[in-house]
Motif scaffolding. Structure first.
Motif, PDB file in Angstrom:
ATOM      1  N   ARG A 119       0.802  -1.222   0.000  1.00 53.99           N
ATOM      2  CA  ARG A 119       0.000   0.000   0.000  1.00 53.99           C
ATOM      3  C   ARG A 119       0.840   1.279   0.000  1.00 53.99           C
ATOM      4  O   ARG A 119       0.550   2.205  -0.767  1.00 53.99           O
ATOM      5  CB  ARG A 119      -0.947   0.017   1.207  1.00 53.99           C
ATOM      6  N   PRO A 120       1.863   1.393   0.853  1.00 56.29           N
ATOM      7  CA  PRO A 120       2.634   2.647   0.846  1.00 56.29           C
ATOM      8  C   PRO A 120       3.190   2.984  -0.543  1.00 56.29           C
ATOM      9  O   PRO A 120       3.065   4.116  -1.006  1.00 56.29           O
ATOM     10  CB  PRO A 120       3.764   2.372   1.850  1.00 56.29           C
ATOM     11  N   LYS A 121       3.762   2.015  -1.178  1.00 54.33           N
ATOM     12  CA  LYS A 121       4.371   2.216  -2.498  1.00 54.33           C
ATOM     13  C   LYS A 121       3.323   2.576  -3.549  1.00 54.33           C
ATOM     14  O   LYS A 121       3.484   3.544  -4.316  1.00 54.33           O
ATOM     15  CB  LYS A 121       5.119   0.950  -2.898  1.00 54.33           C
ATOM     16  N   VAL A 122       2.244   1.812  -3.595  1.00 55.89           N
ATOM     17  CA  VAL A 122       1.229   2.007  -4.639  1.00 55.89           C
ATOM     18  C   VAL A 122       0.474   3.315  -4.416  1.00 55.89           C
ATOM     19  O   VAL A 122       0.267   4.095  -5.347  1.00 55.89           O
ATOM     20  CB  VAL A 122       0.260   0.808  -4.689  1.00 55.89           C
ATOM     21  N   TRP A 123       0.051   3.575  -3.189  1.00 59.38           N
ATOM     22  CA  TRP A 123      -0.642   4.829  -2.895  1.00 59.38           C
ATOM     23  C   TRP A 123       0.215   6.030  -3.253  1.00 59.38           C
ATOM     24  O   TRP A 123      -0.247   6.960  -3.891  1.00 59.38           O
ATOM     25  CB  TRP A 123      -0.997   4.902  -1.412  1.00 59.38           C
ATOM     26  N   PHE A 124       1.453   6.006  -2.813  1.00 56.00           N
ATOM     27  CA  PHE A 124       2.321   7.167  -2.983  1.00 56.00           C
ATOM     28  C   PHE A 124       2.532   7.482  -4.461  1.00 56.00           C
ATOM     29  O   PHE A 124       2.602   8.638  -4.864  1.00 56.00           O
ATOM     30  CB  PHE A 124       3.674   6.914  -2.295  1.00 56.00           C
ATOM     31  N   SER A 125       2.597   6.449  -5.263  1.00 58.22           N
ATOM     32  CA  SER A 125       2.815   6.641  -6.701  1.00 58.22           C
ATOM     33  C   SER A 125       1.543   7.043  -7.428  1.00 58.22           C
ATOM     34  O   SER A 125       1.515   8.034  -8.167  1.00 58.22           O
ATOM     35  CB  SER A 125       3.377   5.354  -7.316  1.00 58.22           C
ATOM     36  N   LEU A 126       0.465   6.283  -7.225  1.00 57.26           N
ATOM     37  CA  LEU A 126      -0.739   6.483  -8.022  1.00 57.26           C
ATOM     38  C   LEU A 126      -1.548   7.705  -7.607  1.00 57.26           C
ATOM     39  O   LEU A 126      -2.274   8.272  -8.422  1.00 57.26           O
ATOM     40  CB  LEU A 126      -1.624   5.236  -7.947  1.00 57.26           C
ATOM     41  N   SER A 127      -1.445   8.121  -6.369  1.00 52.34           N
ATOM     42  CA  SER A 127      -2.234   9.256  -5.889  1.00 52.34           C
ATOM     43  C   SER A 127      -1.720  10.592  -6.399  1.00 52.34           C
ATOM     44  O   SER A 127      -2.442  11.583  -6.413  1.00 52.34           O
ATOM     45  CB  SER A 127      -2.240   9.286  -4.360  1.00 52.34           C
ATOM     46  N   GLY A 128      -0.453  10.619  -6.774  1.00 58.26           N
ATOM     47  CA  GLY A 128       0.172  11.883  -7.162  1.00 58.26           C
ATOM     48  C   GLY A 128       1.010  12.483  -6.051  1.00 58.26           C
ATOM     49  O   GLY A 128       1.608  13.554  -6.222  1.00 58.26           O
ATOM     50  N   ALA A 129       1.081  11.806  -4.901  1.00 58.15           N
ATOM     51  CA  ALA A 129       1.857  12.336  -3.774  1.00 58.15           C
ATOM     52  C   ALA A 129       3.344  12.405  -4.110  1.00 58.15           C
ATOM     53  O   ALA A 129       4.031  13.369  -3.742  1.00 58.15           O
ATOM     54  CB  ALA A 129       1.632  11.459  -2.539  1.00 58.15           C
ATOM     55  N   GLU A 130       3.827  11.380  -4.789  1.00 57.60           N
ATOM     56  CA  GLU A 130       5.251  11.364  -5.143  1.00 57.60           C
ATOM     57  C   GLU A 130       5.587  12.530  -6.071  1.00 57.60           C
ATOM     58  O   GLU A 130       6.608  13.204  -5.907  1.00 57.60           O
ATOM     59  CB  GLU A 130       5.604  10.034  -5.805  1.00 57.60           C
ATOM     60  N   LYS A 131       4.721  12.789  -7.033  1.00 57.46           N
ATOM     61  CA  LYS A 131       4.933  13.900  -7.964  1.00 57.46           C
ATOM     62  C   LYS A 131       4.859  15.233  -7.232  1.00 57.46           C
ATOM     63  O   LYS A 131       5.653  16.146  -7.481  1.00 57.46           O
ATOM     64  CB  LYS A 131       3.887  13.844  -9.076  1.00 57.46           C
ATOM     65  N   LYS A 132       3.916  15.364  -6.303  1.00 59.18           N
ATOM     66  CA  LYS A 132       3.770  16.602  -5.535  1.00 59.18           C
ATOM     67  C   LYS A 132       5.016  16.867  -4.695  1.00 59.18           C
ATOM     68  O   LYS A 132       5.504  18.003  -4.630  1.00 59.18           O
ATOM     69  CB  LYS A 132       2.530  16.515  -4.634  1.00 59.18           C
ATOM     70  N   ARG A 133       5.540  15.834  -4.075  1.00 62.17           N
ATOM     71  CA  ARG A 133       6.742  16.010  -3.255  1.00 62.17           C
ATOM     72  C   ARG A 133       7.945  16.411  -4.098  1.00 62.17           C
ATOM     73  O   ARG A 133       8.813  17.168  -3.654  1.00 62.17           O
ATOM     74  CB  ARG A 133       7.060  14.719  -2.491  1.00 62.17           C
ATOM     75  N   SER A 134       7.989  15.926  -5.337  1.00 59.75           N
ATOM     76  CA  SER A 134       9.142  16.208  -6.201  1.00 59.75           C
ATOM     77  C   SER A 134       9.222  17.667  -6.633  1.00 59.75           C
ATOM     78  O   SER A 134      10.229  18.100  -7.173  1.00 59.75           O
ATOM     79  CB  SER A 134       9.090  15.316  -7.445  1.00 59.75           C
ATOM     80  N   THR A 135       8.142  18.444  -6.394  1.00 54.87           N
ATOM     81  CA  THR A 135       8.131  19.841  -6.817  1.00 54.87           C
ATOM     82  C   THR A 135       8.767  20.782  -5.797  1.00 54.87           C
ATOM     83  O   THR A 135       8.869  21.985  -6.050  1.00 54.87           O
ATOM     84  CB  THR A 135       6.690  20.313  -7.089  1.00 54.87           C
ATOM     85  N   VAL A 136       9.149  20.251  -4.650  1.00 55.82           N
ATOM     86  CA  VAL A 136       9.758  21.080  -3.595  1.00 55.82           C
ATOM     87  C   VAL A 136      11.096  20.462  -3.177  1.00 55.82           C
ATOM     88  O   VAL A 136      11.373  19.293  -3.484  1.00 55.82           O
ATOM     89  CB  VAL A 136       8.833  21.194  -2.365  1.00 55.82           C
ATOM     90  N   PRO A 137      11.945  21.218  -2.479  1.00 57.48           N
ATOM     91  CA  PRO A 137      13.211  20.656  -2.001  1.00 57.48           C
ATOM     92  C   PRO A 137      12.986  19.441  -1.106  1.00 57.48           C
ATOM     93  O   PRO A 137      11.962  19.342  -0.422  1.00 57.48           O
ATOM     94  CB  PRO A 137      13.840  21.810  -1.216  1.00 57.48           C
ATOM     95  N   GLU A 138      13.953  18.526  -1.102  1.00 57.19           N
ATOM     96  CA  GLU A 138      13.809  17.295  -0.303  1.00 57.19           C
ATOM     97  C   GLU A 138      13.640  17.589   1.184  1.00 57.19           C
ATOM     98  O   GLU A 138      13.030  16.817   1.907  1.00 57.19           O
ATOM     99  CB  GLU A 138      15.031  16.386  -0.524  1.00 57.19           C
TER     100      GLU A 138
END
Length: 398
Positions: A119-138
């Motif tokens: 779930r953590p992996k699939v949710w983070f990828s498919l929801s758009g959370a990973e893309k949203k995080r990539s728009t700001v500094p780590e």
């Protein structure tokens, strides 16, 4: 960020996470209430039949783990991530077909449930959370956490008040460490979006996200994508205008999809928002058993907020005959409360939600929302004027 699990590793991890529940002999004989913990550590009370259902659900989860593991082995670890078309370049027909086949497979799989370990992996990828995080500094989350430390606002005061009341009795959430982690996620988000700040109900949502995602930062980004992209706007702002709109849309849908129930409840002068408001604000996390809630969220993070309407309608539909026999408001509330808290098998709920309720398109819901927005805003404006008038009268009397 995540490693690939082999079929054997996945099966082993699932086996370790999903013990068989074994009620005592005395409980079997006397059919007494059995107390146990579910997959996510929540204390549950039920009878022996409930325990048997929970064990069946555990076996289904194991089977889904084997299915997902097999797909990872044959298609690759991130087979569910579909490449984007860049710069308008047309895809070859073979690739288009492959993507379409993957999408159909993925939709069916997600409706059957994502294994807890994935779930953590699939949710983070498919929801758009990973893309949203990539728009700001780590360091965004850690920097913001440090920046807001020690600051006191109306939101932080309400969060502190709600922490002890968030899933009391949970072996981690209801501890100083659990409270501290949940507080940081909620406080940091309240500063990220001052229009939302903090709204009661988000504590339950964020707490369940923490349990699934394992880390505060990932839970924070899941909360961000949920409030900013997945759900409709203004569900959690001060006047809850978005939530009021959703409630009106739900009432209209109940009339269309469950007309007998809607007519009966209207004759009783029963307002369905008495129960459905909490469902929508807490995304069922306070009402349904944890694995059932997370199965709903599996669909929510892939297909969007329309699943909330499917599920809410299904709960009423499942108890149609009982509800039609009610004469008092309390009876209706008790039936719905008893139903939601014992829906240990997610398939029972989701089968009704999709097979008996019928389709709800995003376009239809969008039109319904636009239709209801003027009435909601007028009602909220009238309420605000009334409050201001009472305030002025109070000041004059003083």
């Amino acid at each position: 960020m995540y490693g690939t699990l082999s079929e054997r590793d996945l099966a082993a991890e699932l086996q370790a996470q999903i013990p068989i529940l074994r009620p005592s002999i005395h409980a079997k004989r006397a059919n007494l209430t059995v107390k146990f913990q579910d997959l996510y550590g929540f204390p549950v009370e039920g009878n022996v039949d409930d325990v048997n259902v929970m064990n069946e659900v555990r076996e289904k989860v194991r089977e889904q783990g084997r299915v997902w593991s097999g797909l990872e082995a044959s298609k690759g670890a991130n087979w569910f991530l579909q490449p984007e078309v860049r710069n308008g370049i047309a895809l070859k027909s073979s690739l288009k077909f492959s993507l379409f086949a993957n999408a159909i497979t993925l939709k069916k799989l997600i409706r059957k449930g994502i294994p807890p370990v994935l779930r953590p992996k699939v949710w983070f990828s498919l929801s758009g959370a990973e893309k949203k995080r990539s728009t700001v500094p780590e360091s965004y989350y850690s920097d913001l956490t440090k920046a807001v430390e020690g600051k006191v606002t109306a939101a932080t005061k309400q969060i502190d008040h709600d922490l002890p009341r968030t899933f009391p009795g949970h072996p981690w959430l209801d501890t100083p460490d659990g409270h501290a982690a949940l507080r940081r996620v909620l406080v940091v988000y309240s500063f990220r979006d001052s229009d939302v700040g903090y709204c009661q109900g988000l504590n339950y949502v964020a707490a369940l996200l923490l349990l699934v995602m394992k880390t505060e930062e990932d839970a924070f980004w899941m909360l961000a994508v949920l409030l900013e992209d997945v759900l409709v706007n203004d569900c959690y702002t001060t006047n809850l205008s978005g939530c009021h709109v959703e409630q009106r849309v739900f009432k209209d849908l109940l009339v269309k999809k469950c007309p007998r129930i809607a007519t009966h409840l209207e004759a009783m002068d029963f307002d369905v928002s008495l129960v459905s408001t909490e469902w929508f604000l807490c995304l069922f996390s306070k009402s349904l058993p944890s694995e059932t809630t997370l199965r709903v969220w599996d669909i929510l993070f892939y297909e969007g907020a329309k699943v909330l309407f499917h599920v809410a309608l299904a709960i009423f539909k499942m108890r149609e005959q009982e509800l039609l026999l009610t004469h008092h408001l309390g009876e209706v509330i008790n039936i719905l409360h008893r139903t939601t808290h014992r829906l240990f098998d997610p398939d029972d709920l989701l089968t009704v939600a999709y097979d008996k309720i019928g389709s709800l398109t995003a376009l239809t819901l969008s039109k319904q929302r636009k239709k209801q927005e003027p009435a909601v805003m007028a009602e909220l404006d009238q309420r605000l004027r009334r409050l201001n008038s009472l305030k002025l009268e109070g000041e004059k009397q003083r």
